[in-house]
Design an enzyme around this catalytic site. Structure first.
Site, PDB file in Angstrom:
ATOM      1  CG  HIS A 121       7.021  -2.134   2.065  1.00  0.00           C
ATOM      2  ND1 HIS A 121       6.831  -0.968   2.760  1.00  0.00           N
ATOM      3  CD2 HIS A 121       5.824  -2.774   2.077  1.00  0.00           C
ATOM      4  CE1 HIS A 121       5.565  -0.884   3.156  1.00  0.00           C
ATOM      5  NE2 HIS A 121       4.929  -1.978   2.766  1.00  0.00           N
ATOM      6  CG  MET A 160      -1.913  -1.174   1.154  1.00  0.00           C
ATOM      7  SD  MET A 160      -3.456  -0.856   2.001  1.00  0.00           S
ATOM      8  CE  MET A 160      -2.893  -0.598   3.653  1.00  0.00           C
ATOM      9  NE  ARG A 212      -2.879   1.879   9.607  1.00  0.00           N
ATOM     10  CZ  ARG A 212      -3.262   0.832   8.871  1.00  0.00           C
ATOM     11  NH1 ARG A 212      -2.543  -0.283   8.882  1.00  0.00           N
ATOM     12  NH2 ARG A 212      -4.347   0.884   8.120  1.00  0.00           N
ATOM     13  CG  ASP A 227       0.512  -7.260   7.714  1.00  0.00           C
ATOM     14  OD1 ASP A 227      -0.266  -6.548   8.339  1.00  0.00           O
ATOM     15  OD2 ASP A 227       1.566  -6.817   7.208  1.00  0.00           O
ATOM     16  N   GLY A 271       4.672 -10.488   4.059  1.00  0.00           N
ATOM     17  CA  GLY A 271       5.402 -10.411   5.322  1.00  0.00           C
ATOM     18  C   GLY A 271       4.751 -11.201   6.456  1.00  0.00           C
TER      19      GLY A 271
HETATM   20  P1  AMP Z   1       1.469  -2.975   3.438  1.00  0.00           P
HETATM   21  O1  AMP Z   1       2.092  -1.984   2.515  1.00  0.00           O
HETATM   22  O2  AMP Z   1       1.465  -2.565   4.866  1.00  0.00           O
HETATM   23  O3  AMP Z   1       0.140  -3.486   2.936  1.00  0.00           O
HETATM   24  O4  AMP Z   1       2.432  -4.253   3.404  1.00  0.00           O
HETATM   25  C1  AMP Z   1       2.794  -4.867   2.206  1.00  0.00           C
HETATM   26  C2  AMP Z   1       3.530  -6.126   2.514  1.00  0.00           C
HETATM   27  O5  AMP Z   1       4.692  -5.832   3.278  1.00  0.00           O
HETATM   28  C3  AMP Z   1       2.715  -7.129   3.334  1.00  0.00           C
HETATM   29  O6  AMP Z   1       2.942  -8.434   2.838  1.00  0.00           O
HETATM   30  C4  AMP Z   1       3.280  -6.949   4.718  1.00  0.00           C
HETATM   31  O7  AMP Z   1       3.147  -8.102   5.520  1.00  0.00           O
HETATM   32  C5  AMP Z   1       4.735  -6.657   4.429  1.00  0.00           C
HETATM   33  N1  AMP Z   1       5.350  -5.949   5.553  1.00  0.00           N
HETATM   34  C6  AMP Z   1       4.879  -4.845   6.176  1.00  0.00           C
HETATM   35  N2  AMP Z   1       5.678  -4.505   7.211  1.00  0.00           N
HETATM   36  C7  AMP Z   1       6.672  -5.427   7.245  1.00  0.00           C
HETATM   37  C8  AMP Z   1       7.803  -5.641   8.093  1.00  0.00           C
HETATM   38  N3  AMP Z   1       8.082  -4.835   9.120  1.00  0.00           N
HETATM   39  N4  AMP Z   1       8.617  -6.691   7.826  1.00  0.00           N
HETATM   40  C9  AMP Z   1       8.345  -7.523   6.791  1.00  0.00           C
HETATM   41  N5  AMP Z   1       7.291  -7.379   5.959  1.00  0.00           N
HETATM   42  C10 AMP Z   1       6.461  -6.345   6.180  1.00  0.00           C
END
Ligand code: AMP
Length: 289
Positions: A37, A30, A187, A150, A147
């Protein structure tokens, strides 16, 4: 790095304009990209010839009172980030084309969507499953990198892929943390300094749980009690849940055994954070007489 901003564009790319050989790795995000990421992108580079990242703040996975409009969208910074990481293609679908008026389909994964995050965010996983089905259908990657941060979401997407016979392998990558242990999250940047300082308490609570298991405690109730002492008393932190569950079914446990997941969610002001730890519970070795 190629940037595609239309659904038609990605379909044309996938039909022939894009790579005709080699493995395609996909990292859905996102945006507001961070080291978490980055680790997914780097993992994708290790096994795939082409790496695709999507940036899309998916409205379907936000509840009516959640932070969809406040969610950070630093598009320029994210583009530079991806270029530096050697991403081959960035997919940035426009909201109105992705969900045109009249859009009326949604995907439900039933059991795995119910507990924990599902209980607090009733429409969240339907939104996640719907956007992932669309993205996987458009991009048709060989591998998708998600990741552990989540965990419930990743497990649910694995189930979705299996149930719908999607030809993609889900790779779960470890959680990347800031130096104090707080899991990177888009966040985190919304946290004021005092709350940022307190945000790590959730991870500390999870660590306490892990320590208790390593010490030999097997009652989930006792482990949870130990975890709570770290977090329940702080006035800055509102605890949503803190639980010990089966790592595959996500059902709460009475006694820990095998692979267990410690997980929790907290709120600090307007910011909601989640985290988890996977723990392998050693089987007791029988003492020699
Ligand atoms: P998001 O942009 O928050 O929807 O996350 C995109 C992807 O990045 C998802 O698969 C998350 O699980 C992964 N992700 C987010 N934060 C982390 C983190 N701290 N370590 C590893 N993967 C992450």
């Amino acid at each position: 790095m190629r940037i595609i901003r239309t659904v038609r564009g990605i379909q044309t790319w996938r039909k022939g304009d894009g790579p005709q050989q080699g493995t395609i790795g996909f990292v859905p995000t996102m945006g507001a990209l961070h080291a978490g990421h980055r680790s997914l992108i780097q993992q994708a580079h290790k096994t795939c010839q082409t790496v695709i990242v999507s940036l899309f703040v998916n409205p379907l996975q936000f509840g009516p009172t959640e932070d969809f409009t406040r969610y950070p969208r630093p598009l320029q910074k994210d583009t530079t980030f991806c270029r530096r990481e050697g991403v081959d293609m960035l997919f940035v679908p426009p909201l109105k084309e992705f969900y045109p008026s009249g859009f009326q389909t949604s995907i439900t994964v039933s059991r795995l969507a119910q507990p924990w995050e599902g209980e607090r965010r009733p429409t969240h996983f339907q939104g996640v499953a719907t956007v992932m089905t669309k993205l996987l259908n458009l991009i048709k990657p060989d591998l998708v990198f998600l990741g552990q941060k989540d965990y419930q979401q990743t497990l649910l997407i694995k189930q979705l892929v299996q149930d719908l016979n999607l030809e993609v392998k889900v790779v779960m990558c470890p959680t990347i943390r800031e130096p104090d242990g707080l899991a990177y999250s888009s966040r985190n940047q919304c946290l004021p300094p005092l709350q940022r300082q307190k945000a790590v308490l959730l991870y500390h609570a999870l660590q306490r749980g892990e320590k208790a298991i390593k010490k030999g405690i097997r009652s989930a109730g006792k482990i949870r009690q130990t975890m709570l002492t770290k977090i329940a008393t702080d006035r800055q932190v509102t605890l949503e849940y803190l639980a010990i569950c089966h790592a595959v079914t996500l059902e709460p446990l009475r006694q820990v055994k095998g692979r267990v997941l410690l997980l929790g969610a907290i709120r600090l002001g307007k910011v909601r954070l989640i985290d988890n730890l996977l723990v392998h519970v050693p089987t007791r070795t029988s003492r020699k007489p």
